[in-house]
Design a protein around this motif. Structure first.
Motif, PDB file in Angstrom:
ATOM      1  N   TYR A  22       2.016  -4.538   9.809  1.00 15.57           N
ATOM      2  CA  TYR A  22       1.690  -5.506  10.870  1.00 15.57           C
ATOM      3  C   TYR A  22       2.243  -5.038  12.219  1.00 15.57           C
ATOM      4  O   TYR A  22       1.696  -5.370  13.271  1.00 15.57           O
ATOM      5  CB  TYR A  22       2.246  -6.892  10.501  1.00 15.57           C
ATOM      6  N   SER A  23       3.326  -4.289  12.162  1.00 17.24           N
ATOM      7  CA  SER A  23       3.930  -3.765  13.395  1.00 17.24           C
ATOM      8  C   SER A  23       2.927  -2.904  14.181  1.00 17.24           C
ATOM      9  O   SER A  23       2.904  -2.934  15.421  1.00 17.24           O
ATOM     10  CB  SER A  23       5.166  -2.939  13.022  1.00 17.24           C
ATOM     11  N   VAL A  26       0.574  -5.179  16.003  1.00 13.44           N
ATOM     12  CA  VAL A  26       1.261  -5.758  17.161  1.00 13.44           C
ATOM     13  C   VAL A  26       1.295  -4.745  18.308  1.00 13.44           C
ATOM     14  O   VAL A  26       0.962  -5.069  19.447  1.00 13.44           O
ATOM     15  CB  VAL A  26       2.701  -6.200  16.783  1.00 13.44           C
ATOM     16  N   GLN A  30      -0.402  -5.794  21.742  1.00 12.27           N
ATOM     17  CA  GLN A  30       0.628  -6.559  22.455  1.00 12.27           C
ATOM     18  C   GLN A  30       0.410  -6.586  23.967  1.00 12.27           C
ATOM     19  O   GLN A  30       0.645  -7.611  24.609  1.00 12.27           O
ATOM     20  CB  GLN A  30       2.031  -6.038  22.118  1.00 12.27           C
ATOM     21  N   ALA A  51       3.132 -14.976  23.625  1.00 12.85           N
ATOM     22  CA  ALA A  51       2.614 -13.800  22.918  1.00 12.85           C
ATOM     23  C   ALA A  51       3.280 -13.655  21.550  1.00 12.85           C
ATOM     24  O   ALA A  51       2.616 -13.367  20.547  1.00 12.85           O
ATOM     25  CB  ALA A  51       2.829 -12.544  23.763  1.00 12.85           C
ATOM     26  N   GLN A  52       4.596 -13.882  21.494  1.00 14.04           N
ATOM     27  CA  GLN A  52       5.305 -13.803  20.206  1.00 14.04           C
ATOM     28  C   GLN A  52       4.777 -14.870  19.255  1.00 14.04           C
ATOM     29  O   GLN A  52       4.500 -14.595  18.086  1.00 14.04           O
ATOM     30  CB  GLN A  52       6.806 -14.035  20.407  1.00 14.04           C
ATOM     31  N   PHE A  55       1.391 -13.892  17.799  1.00 16.92           N
ATOM     32  CA  PHE A  55       1.423 -12.898  16.712  1.00 16.92           C
ATOM     33  C   PHE A  55       1.973 -13.494  15.417  1.00 16.92           C
ATOM     34  O   PHE A  55       1.529 -13.135  14.325  1.00 16.92           O
ATOM     35  CB  PHE A  55       2.253 -11.679  17.125  1.00 16.92           C
ATOM     36  N   VAL A  56       2.928 -14.417  15.542  1.00 12.57           N
ATOM     37  CA  VAL A  56       3.472 -15.052  14.332  1.00 12.57           C
ATOM     38  C   VAL A  56       2.402 -15.943  13.687  1.00 12.57           C
ATOM     39  O   VAL A  56       2.226 -15.931  12.468  1.00 12.57           O
ATOM     40  CB  VAL A  56       4.747 -15.872  14.663  1.00 12.57           C
ATOM     41  N   TYR A  59      -0.108 -13.820  11.969  1.00  9.94           N
ATOM     42  CA  TYR A  59       0.435 -13.310  10.704  1.00  9.94           C
ATOM     43  C   TYR A  59       0.307 -14.364   9.599  1.00  9.94           C
ATOM     44  O   TYR A  59      -0.116 -14.069   8.481  1.00  9.94           O
ATOM     45  CB  TYR A  59       1.896 -12.912  10.897  1.00  9.94           C
ATOM     46  N   ARG A  60       0.682 -15.603   9.937  1.00  8.34           N
ATOM     47  CA  ARG A  60       0.618 -16.695   8.949  1.00  8.34           C
ATOM     48  C   ARG A  60      -0.812 -16.910   8.468  1.00  8.34           C
ATOM     49  O   ARG A  60      -1.052 -17.170   7.299  1.00  8.34           O
ATOM     50  CB  ARG A  60       1.094 -18.001   9.589  1.00  8.34           C
TER      51      ARG A  60
END
Lengths: 193, 154
Positions: A22-23, A26, A30, A51-52, A55-56, A59-60
């Motif tokens: 996932y990194s 990002v 990003q 932005a954080q 991305f979270v 991911y979920r």
């Protein structure tokens, strides 16, 4: 198409349990997500937070991504809704070109450049200043169209608007930008053109 | 009626049909107004295409991954419901239905010229059993409709 396949490959890897992949997603997205968030929040700290959060959330919800649209389109929609939620919470007032004079607005620009030294700045800085003078929505549309590789239909999907509305807003934003650049660049615009 | 600026923007974006494109190309070549507008709009368009993206802080990726590590690892939605379980439940109910029908026919009195289906299942089939049976049937029907709608959407 190669970019699209690689995004899907990374998503498949994450869903298969290789969460560190996932990194890479990002890293790839990003800058644009941050820029898009900045268009709405007008503040770097808030934009990073949005932005954080984006991305979270992505991911979920990665397991629900149906792959019927581009991953970027899906991600930018999440960015928009995250930004709107953040703005509602913080009750930010967006700046309107119609409400403030150009000189006053430049003094409050996010970039914080001193307007007295405007003649020494590059065209890129002037462009960013011009974009900052647009409404958040118009700035986001321009950014999505030119840097997000999004079609009018995809931008409509991102911002929950009709594509014809997006077309009209894009056109009006371009007119404002042209006028703004003419003002900012003054004599330099003739040299650049 | 679109303005000159709108027409040229459509031309630059490639949104014109072939005929309109040809007409605009001719106008840009001969009409000074169109030419000047085209040159200016191309310059603005180029600036916009050269727009730079802002960069978040250096530690942005690390912060996101730190937050992500605290989350439950995502799985593909289609792996959450095992198709074999659905098939097994459907097969079980089909078996019951076939068994009841088989029992009913086995107990029937085949007296010609008419058949006499005289049998009693009251002791075996209670209201609670029927309610449970109907509830599970409704659940299976909803799952099936959901799968059908998902297929239609994709």
């Amino acid at each position: 198409m190669q970019e699209q396949e690689t995004d899907l490959a990374l998503i498949t890897a994450v869903l298969d349990g290789h969460t560190q992949e996932y990194s890479k997603l990002v890293s790839r997205h990003q800058r644009f997500v941050f820029t898009l968030a900045l268009r709405f929040t007008r503040n770097r700290e808030d934009a990073e937070e949005v932005a954080q959060d984006c991305f979270v959330k992505a991911y979920r919800a990665l397991g629900t991504f149906k792959q019927t649209s581009k991953f970027s389109t899906w991600l930018y929609t999440i960015t928009y809704t995250s930004a709107m939620t953040s703005l509602r919470k913080k009750r930010l007032q967006t700046l309107s070109l119609d409400e403030e004079g150009p000189a006053q607005h430049l003094a409050h620009a996010v970039s914080g450049f001193n307007t007295e030294n405007a003649e020494k700045k590059s065209a890129h800085v002037y462009l960013n200043m011009a974009i900052d003078s647009l409404s958040s929505e118009d700035a986001a549309i321009v950014t999505l169209f030119y840097k997000g590789e999004q079609s009018l239909e995809e931008i409509g999907q991102n911002l929950h608007m009709d594509p014809n509305t997006i077309k009209v807003k894009l056109h009006r934003a371009r007119i404002k930008l042209r006028e703004k650049l003419q003002y900012l660049l003054k004599d330099e615009v003739k040299e650049l053109i | 009626m679109t303005t000159i600026e709108e027409q040229i923007w459509d031309y630059i974006d490639g949104k014109c049909d072939a005929e309109t494109q040809h007409v605009l190309e001719a106008k840009i070549a001969v009409d000074e107004t169109y030419k000047a507008m085209y040159t200016e709009l191309m310059s603005v368009n180029q600036h916009l295409q050269d727009m730079t993206l802002d960069e978040p802080a250096m530690a942005f990726n690390r912060k996101v991954m730190d937050l992500v590590q605290l989350e439950i690892a995502p799985v593909s939605l289609k792996t959450r419901v095992d198709q074999r379980i659905i098939s097994a439940i459907a097969g079980f109910f089909l078996l019951i239905i076939v068994s009841i029908l088989a029992y009913a026919f086995s107990q029937a009195d085949y007296t010609l010229p008419r058949m006499n289906f005289s049998f009693s299942l009251d002791s075996r089939i209670t209201p609670l059993l029927i309610k449970g049976f109907l509830f599970l049937d409704a659940l299976l029907a909803l799952l099936y409709i959901d799968a059908l709608l998902r297929k239609k959407r994709t």
